[in-house]
Each structure stands twice: as C-alpha cells, then as structure tokens.
Design a protein around this motif. Sequence first.
Motif, PDB file in Angstrom:
ATOM      1  N   VAL A 147      37.290 -12.312  -1.483  1.00  0.00           N
ATOM      2  CA  VAL A 147      36.350 -11.725  -0.527  1.00  0.00           C
ATOM      3  C   VAL A 147      35.951 -12.800   0.477  1.00  0.00           C
ATOM      4  CG1 VAL A 147      34.124 -10.593  -0.249  1.00  0.00           C
ATOM      5  CG2 VAL A 147      35.513 -10.125  -2.266  1.00  0.00           C
ATOM      6  N   VAL A 148      36.103 -12.506   1.749  1.00  0.00           N
ATOM      7  CA  VAL A 148      35.743 -13.435   2.827  1.00  0.00           C
ATOM      8  C   VAL A 148      34.282 -13.191   3.189  1.00  0.00           C
ATOM      9  CG1 VAL A 148      36.288 -14.245   5.142  1.00  0.00           C
ATOM     10  CG2 VAL A 148      38.120 -13.399   3.667  1.00  0.00           C
ATOM     11  N   ILE A 149      33.497 -14.249   3.185  1.00  0.00           N
ATOM     12  CA  ILE A 149      32.069 -14.163   3.507  1.00  0.00           C
ATOM     13  C   ILE A 149      31.876 -14.478   4.984  1.00  0.00           C
ATOM     14  CG2 ILE A 149      29.779 -15.080   3.001  1.00  0.00           C
ATOM     15  CD1 ILE A 149      30.735 -15.697   0.222  1.00  0.00           C
ATOM     16  N   ASP A 150      31.108 -13.655   5.602  1.00  0.00           N
ATOM     17  CA  ASP A 150      30.888 -13.787   7.044  1.00  0.00           C
ATOM     18  C   ASP A 150      30.009 -14.988   7.353  1.00  0.00           C
ATOM     19  OD1 ASP A 150      30.946 -12.971   9.801  1.00  0.00           O
ATOM     20  OD2 ASP A 150      28.899 -12.256   9.528  1.00  0.00           O
ATOM     21  N   GLU A 151      30.330 -15.681   8.458  1.00  0.00           N
ATOM     22  CA  GLU A 151      29.484 -16.735   9.008  1.00  0.00           C
ATOM     23  C   GLU A 151      29.047 -16.324  10.410  1.00  0.00           C
ATOM     24  OE1 GLU A 151      31.293 -20.536   8.901  1.00  0.00           O
ATOM     25  OE2 GLU A 151      30.678 -20.898   6.814  1.00  0.00           O
ATOM     26  N   ASN A 152      27.993 -16.890  10.835  1.00  0.00           N
ATOM     27  CA  ASN A 152      27.434 -16.512  12.131  1.00  0.00           C
ATOM     28  C   ASN A 152      28.182 -17.252  13.239  1.00  0.00           C
ATOM     29  OD1 ASN A 152      25.715 -15.105  13.812  1.00  0.00           O
ATOM     30  ND2 ASN A 152      24.160 -16.702  13.796  1.00  0.00           N
ATOM     31  N   ASP A 153      29.392 -16.787  13.538  1.00  0.00           N
ATOM     32  CA  ASP A 153      30.208 -17.442  14.559  1.00  0.00           C
ATOM     33  C   ASP A 153      30.426 -16.555  15.779  1.00  0.00           C
ATOM     34  OD1 ASP A 153      31.673 -15.581  13.207  1.00  0.00           O
ATOM     35  OD2 ASP A 153      33.490 -16.808  13.021  1.00  0.00           O
ATOM     36  N   ASN A 154      29.686 -15.470  15.903  1.00  0.00           N
ATOM     37  CA  ASN A 154      29.778 -14.592  17.069  1.00  0.00           C
ATOM     38  C   ASN A 154      28.390 -14.404  17.653  1.00  0.00           C
ATOM     39  OD1 ASN A 154      32.687 -13.334  17.208  1.00  0.00           O
ATOM     40  ND2 ASN A 154      32.123 -13.390  15.040  1.00  0.00           N
TER      41      ASN A 154
END
Length: 807
Positions: A547-554
């Motif tokens: 599972v890929v965890i989202d990072e605040n890159d947008n």
Amino acid sequence: MEDCLKNKQGLYLLLLFSVTEVLCVSIQYSVPEEKKFGSLVANVLKDLKLGNGELSARRAQLVSKTSKKYFLLDAQSGNLLINDKIDRENLCGQTEPCLLQSEIVLQNPLELYSIEIKIEDVNDNAPKFSKHEFDIEVPENVPRDMRFPLESAQDEDLGENTIQNYTLSPNKHFKLGIENDTDGSIYVDLILEKTLDREKEPFLGLTLMAVDGGMPQRTGTARINIKVLDNNDNAPQFTQSEYKVKLKENSPKGTLVSKVEARDLDFGSNSKITYSFHRVPEKIRNLFNLNEMTGEITVSGKIDFEKETSYDMNIKATDGGGLSGHCKVLLEVEDVNDNTPDISVISLTNVIQEDSPLNTVLAFLSVTDQDFGDNGKVVCSVEMNLPFVLTSTKKNYYQLVIQSPLDREKISDYNVTITAVDRGSPKLTSSRTIHVQISDVNDNSPVFDKSLFEMTIRENNIPGLLIGSVHAVDLDTEQNAKLIYTLLPGEFGDDPAVSYISINSETGNMYALRSLDYEKIKDFAVTVRATDGGIPPLKSDVVVRVVVIDENDNAPFFLYPLQNSTHPCNELLPKMAEAGYLVTKVVAVDGDSGQNSWLSYEILRATDPGLFSIGAQNGEVRTRRPQTERDISKQRLIVVVRDSGVPLQTSTATLNILLVDGFSDPYLKVVDVHHQDPEDEQTLTMYLVICLASVSFVFLLCIVSFIGIKICKKDHGSSFIAAAPQFPPPLPENCTDSQSGSLSRNYQYDVCLTNGSLTSDFRFLRPLIPVFSVADSNLPVNHKTSSGTQDFPNCLENSQSKEQVRE
C-alpha cells in the motif's frame, strides 16, 4: 501561590498604614468542619451594612491569613462560601477554639473588615487504639481481683465527641475497671474474677471497645489476647501403653520403625518431654536408634529375618519437672523379596527415519531375576503413550517394535523406559532407558507467518528502500528446512510487478526498485514463493499487498477562478446587497488524499479587508457588511487555499469584484480590471519612477565599469588568454527542489557575449525563470501569475518568458 498571597497581604497592610481614613471592623462567624465545597457560611451584606451589588462595585476581595484559601466571597450576592474542605483536627489539633482569620478589603473608599470564623468540631473521628491486638500473660495460679492495666484509646475529637466509656466482651474470668482522672482522662484495668486453669483454657480472646458520645456514635475496638502460664501439675502419658509394629528385613539405616508419643497437659518447660530406652539389651541399642526429642525409632544396624524374628523395647518419657511415664514396643521382622530383576540389551538401533514402516525392530532384550518362585517371575512393559510396544518372543526375551507412525516434527526423539516387575511381595522393579532419535525426511511444506502480508511505503521513496519482510517456517530440519524466497511473475498495469519490488532470497526482505507516486499507484500485489531445500523440494505461496501512503506533494489547484485564463475573472456585486450576500464561491482541489487534501480558504489581501469574508471550508465569498458610498467600485481579493498536510502547501487566486447598482446597468459589459483607480495609478507611477531611476543608475555604473575594463585590457592585453564562454547547466525539467518538492531558490542567468574577440562586450545579465504551465498536472499549481517581456538585441532567440511564482 503562598508568596503571592504574602505579597498581597503586604500590599494591603501598606495601604492600611498609608491611608488614615481606613475603617477596620471585626465580624465573627462559626461553621462546622467537613462542610462540602460551595456550602454557605454566612451573608456578609447585612453585617457590613452594604447594599446589593456594592461589593462588586467596590471590588471586594477576601484575603486569607493562612497559606490555604478555605473560603470564597461571592461579590454579587455577598455569600461567604466554603472553598476547600476543612479538617479541624489537622488545622488546630486539640486547640479550642479553632479560629480562621480572613479580611474583606473594599475600595473607594478603602475599608478593611476582619472576619473571624470559628471551626466547630463534628464527630468525624472514631476512637483508635495504638494497636489492633494486645498480648497479656497471666499465670494460672494468680489470685482473684488481680488488676492488669490496659492501654487507653485516643479520639481526635473534643468534648462530647471524644471517648465516654469502655466495654468488654462477655466472659467468665475478667471484668473491666474504669477510673476517671482529674484532667478528664479515662484509665482502664482488666480485673480477674475467676481463677484460671491452663489445661482447660490456655488462651482467652477478649474484645475491648471504646465508645464516644458523638452523634452518630462512633466506636473503636482492640483485641486482647490472654495467655495463661503453666504450673507442673501433670505427668507424661503415652497415647498407647503397647505399640505393635512390623519391619521388613534388609531395611536401610534410618528407616522409621515406629514413633511413640507421650503427652503432658502442662505447658512450657513442664510439658517438654524427652524419650529414652529403659532396661533394654545392648543388641537392641546397636540395631535401633531412639530420637529423644521426637520419639521416632529408626534402624541403625542390619536387620536380618534369618537371625532374629522379633524385638521387645521399653520406652520411658520424662518431662521437665522430673515426672515420667512408660510404654512397650513389640517389633516383628518380615521376610522380603530382596532381589530386583535385571534387564540386558542384546541389540539396539538408536536412529530411525520418521517414515519407517510399522513393526520395525528397534531393540532385542533379555530379563532375569535371582529370586525363586513368584519372586523370580518377571513381567516387562513400556509406557502406553509411546509409538513403541514390547513383544515377548520366548521366555524372558523381548523385542521393542514400532506400533504407530512416527512424526519427527512433533517429537524428534524418545526416551523409552523399559520396566521389569517381579511377582514377589512386595514387588520389586527395575528399569532401563533407551534413547531413540528420529531422523528427518522432507514431508513438510514451508508455512508463512500470515496468509496475507500487507506492507506500506510512502510515495516519493528512495529506490532500494526496505519496505518489509516476509517469513516462512519449515518444520523439517537442516537442508529440508532451508528456504529460498522468490517473486512469481505477474503484471501490474503495463509493467511487470517485479519491476516495482524485489526480494532477498535468503532473508525475505522486500525492497522498492523505483520511486512510487501515490497519484498513479495506490497499491499493488505480488506473489512470493518459499521453496525448501529438500528432495523433492516443497513450496508455498503467499500474496504480499503493498500500500502506497500519500505524501503532501501536490499544491491545491483552483477550479474556479481558473488562474491561467486569458481574461480576468470579474464578479458583480449589487451595491444594495446586505451583509452575508453570497458573491461567489472559490473552488479548489488537491491531488493528494486524506488529510493532505483537506483544504481551508482564507483572504490573503483585499482592497477593503472589512468588506468581504470567505468560508474556511466551503470557499463561499460573502459580504460582511452593507456597501457605503465610500467603497470603491472595483474590489480585488487575493484568496489563499491551504491543505492540511506536512509540509503545508498553498495556492492563491485573484478575484475582481465590481460593485454595480443593478445587473441591468452597463457594468455588465466586460470591464478591464487592469485600469486602476486614481490612487492605484499614483502608486504605480511612483513605483515606475523608482524602477526607472534604479535602472538608469545601474546602466551608468555598467558604462563606467566597461570603460575601465577596456582601458585595462589595452595595457595588459597580452596577459589575457582566450577562453570559451561558460554557460550554466540547463534548468531541470520540473525546476523543483528534489528534496521538498518545492520551487528551487537557485537562479540561473543568461549571458550574451559577442563571438570572435577576446574583448567580448557585456550585454546584459538577467535571471532565467522557468515557465510552468497550469495544464501540466505533474507540476505544482502556481499561486500568483505575472508576465513580462523584454527584447534584447543579439541574444538568444527565445528570450521572452513568462514567470509564475508561488507565493
């Protein structure tokens, strides 16, 4: 807090001495202890002769003279309330009366009222003895009316609430004697009414109770343990006058033959009994030992039935006072089966495979016994819970064979105990233990710890990052349990799954092969196979979900108003609109998920900050008040939207709002908001003048520097060496900081030089700022847009650029 209270008290004393017209009045109240918080003590308005609300108007304060604030003054009602629970015993002990001093300070004019509150005692403490139990020793021959002083109880209360009387539990030997001292103290004595007999009643247990006079009445109790001391008035008596016992021959030394017991009704040294042989022959003393303290008779020599079949022993018991008693012990010797069976191992196989067939022979045994008759007949057996059985082939010969399948993974070895029992009386047994080891075969597949492994990894990870580990176990041993982990072929989208992840074949550690993007891949699954090293090899598979965890890159992106539009976004607002009028709604989205996509709106700058407000969650722009004649007709709002991620990402949008009389007015035509108001035009003109002056100064400075360089080069031209112009490296595609995902702070400059001359002319130096397109979804959305073009002769062809910089 205590220091602060002392400072306040000092301040009030200073005011007391510095103002000569201060009024000082003393008021007295009383309150029972243990009152609850908020209980009313009194209303001070009547005693202070003040009206309702006068305490609050004159800023009344209650100042306590103790470190703890027990009372609270309600300045509105004038009620004096309990602020903290009061324990009179902890506060004043046995001091009477118990007083608490406080002061009420009023201002305008300054007045000081002293309040003295008497704390009344309540019956909240029960009488207590210093110990729960008291031990007293009384001889059994003590005369009647003998007094034994007892310890008095203590009560922390005062007056009627303290101890008033003592009582003793009913008994036929003692009564209570109570005396009152001149100071009010009560003394208690225990008086003997009936003589004691230790042999009948060696211990007495009495209960002493202290009773106070409070309401409700409280009591305290103590246990009095009376031990009656003994006189030597009884001789020892054996429980039996004659003891008959049997003893088997060949009994080892120390074997207990019998235990004689005498009793003495006395106590202490008078009841201490010692045992001894009385008028017995020397051979008995050599064969047997008598413990003088316990009366135990044990074997000290060799007992042989063939030499002597019985023995008679006289025993004497003597107490500490010299009195004695006698008994006789009659001992009969019994013949025994004194030879044990002997087990011999003729052949033995210690190691067998776990897949060995049934009835396989492990050992061949023989059993013998030197006794005769039934004492020489032997039966052999093994434990019932073993996979082995003992079979008889012929007289006194046995085989140990397999009777049920073996499983090394459950039990890897056995200790087989073979027991031989003869038929004598009593039966004699002997045993022999055989160790059997089970060798392994590859009959177990690998088993993973879980039926499904789930691992997490944050997006934008570094390639080669360890994301987790799978683990399997094989119940076999050595090479059969050695596992190798592999990834099975599979695809995820257009790419094979193995292009995203790899696994260490020995440890099962799994690594990411590429940097993942949550917006493209949220999760994927691969199949891991574990294969053991047996022949033939066995294997097992398990699914691993990553599972890929989202990072605040947008950064947030505005859907409305769209910031890359060629026309400005104009909103119309009627001048007659009331407060709360919905002007427009700002809509933004965030490519991230979860908390990283939670957006909040805020007005960053506005022409009139007090005219508009924006909903923090819904982005609705509303009027905060009605418009007035002073409000300018063109309002400009800069709205910032922030997400909730870490680090924080923001974007800004510009709204132009036109105030119109009605939607039928000519203002409905497209209006160019770039035509500023006179005040904005004056400000812009001032900025242009400053910029023009700065550019002129820089230009003159460059001309002077250029002339100086030309002169220096003419004098020292031979010292210069032609060198190719050095250009900065090309700008990265995304022009972002690789670590944080934000716009880089570094600038690149474009240098225009003439060709073919060592004295190249310096034309201009300007920053190269990248141009980002809003349509490019891979780049963060810009927050503020500005454009500017400038043509320069003899420079690079594409010198025009548009700059979009995030605030």
